[in-house]
Enzyme design. Structure first.
Site, PDB file in Angstrom:
ATOM      1  N   ALA A  14      47.653  34.430  41.695  1.00  0.00           N
ATOM      2  CA  ALA A  14      48.768  34.248  41.488  1.00  0.00           C
ATOM      3  C   ALA A  14      49.776  33.478  41.378  1.00  0.00           C
ATOM      4  CB  ALA A  14      48.490  33.857  43.842  1.00  0.00           C
ATOM      5  N   TYR A 158      39.856  51.017  34.306  1.00  0.00           N
ATOM      6  CA  TYR A 158      41.356  50.039  35.253  1.00  0.00           C
ATOM      7  C   TYR A 158      41.416  51.072  37.278  1.00  0.00           C
ATOM      8  CZ  TYR A 158      42.869  46.854  31.640  1.00  0.00           C
ATOM      9  OH  TYR A 158      42.795  46.344  31.393  1.00  0.00           O
TER      10      TYR A 158
END
Length: 252
Positions: A14, A158
């Site tokens: 975050a 990914y």
């Protein structure tokens, strides 16, 4: 309107980008936010300081979500400080321009492990330990990518990890219902640090394939995450919500 007033929400990864925007958005909706980060200490500390100055209840915790002992320790700190948890946003992802730009024949299994350990394993571990504190139910949001639906010639580890997250979301939703809801946001081309891995011409070419004619913004993802965390989505679980400006219109 404060749709998350008093609710404790943990956001992994975050300190910047999409995670930062999500942290800011949940705080704006009245949540008590836990800012997880691994290496971006300066950015995380600045974010926590700024949000606290605005009057928010915010706690920063350094932990590597790919390491079980780190995750277990992080949730012990959450329990000590808040006692319980309402929401988890599994946003942390492994970022590497080197791995992203490798073609299939250049990849090693170690490349896959690096990415999967953060993106997929981290999502599993944070849910495994976090759910123990979600005694009154709540909402879990995972983060995936449209490349998991379309395939790609670049960023292959990914998209494999993100495909796993979509499947894991469905399984979690079934396992944790009806008490806890689990959904995933499936992202198109959002304007964050990975754009710097591309040349200007590659970015221009990318935008040509987006019907909305631009890259998405982290704040637009954050608004969708707040919706999925809140009671506005109280009858939604197990779903993959695509946020891509129409880029993946033909995916399904």
């Amino acid at each position: 309107m404060s749709r998350l007033r008093g609710k404790v929400v943990l956001i992994t990864g975050a300190s910047r980008g999409i995670g930062r925007a999500i942290a800011e958005a949940v705080v704006a909706e009245g949540a008590r936010a836990i800012i997880n980060y691994r290496s971006s200490s300066r950015e995380a500390e600045e974010l926590v300081r700024r949000l606290k100055e605005s009057g928010a209840d915010v706690l920063g915790i350094r932990a590597d979500v790919s390491r079980e002992e780190d995750v277990e320790s992080m949730f012990r700190v959450v329990e000590e400080n808040y006692g319980e948890l309402y929401g988890i946003v599994n946003n942390a992802g492994h970022g590497s321009a080197i791995i992203w730009n490798k073609g299939f024949n250049e990849l090693t299994w170690g490349d896959f492990e690096e990415v999967i350990n953060v993106d997929l394993k981290g999502t599993f571990l944070c849910t495994k330990f976090g759910i123990r504190l979600m005694r009154n139910g709540g909402s879990i949001i995972n983060v995936a990518s449209i490349s998991a639906k379309t395939g790609d010639t670049m960023g292959i580890p990914y998209l494999v990890a993100k495909a796993g997250i979509i499947a894991l979301t469905k399984s979690m939703a079934l396992a944790l219902a009806p008490k806890t809801r689990v959904n995933t946001v499936v992202l198109g081309s959002i304007k964050t640090g990975w754009i710097n891995w591309l040349s200007d011409s590659e970015v221009e070419r990318l935008i040509r394939y987006i019907p909305m004619g631009r890259l998405g913004l982290p704040e637009e993802v954050a608004r969708a995450v707040v919706f999925l965390l809140s009671d506005d989505s109280s009858f939604m679980t197990g779903h993959a919500i695509v946020i891509d400006g129409g880029e993946c219109t033909a995916c399904d």
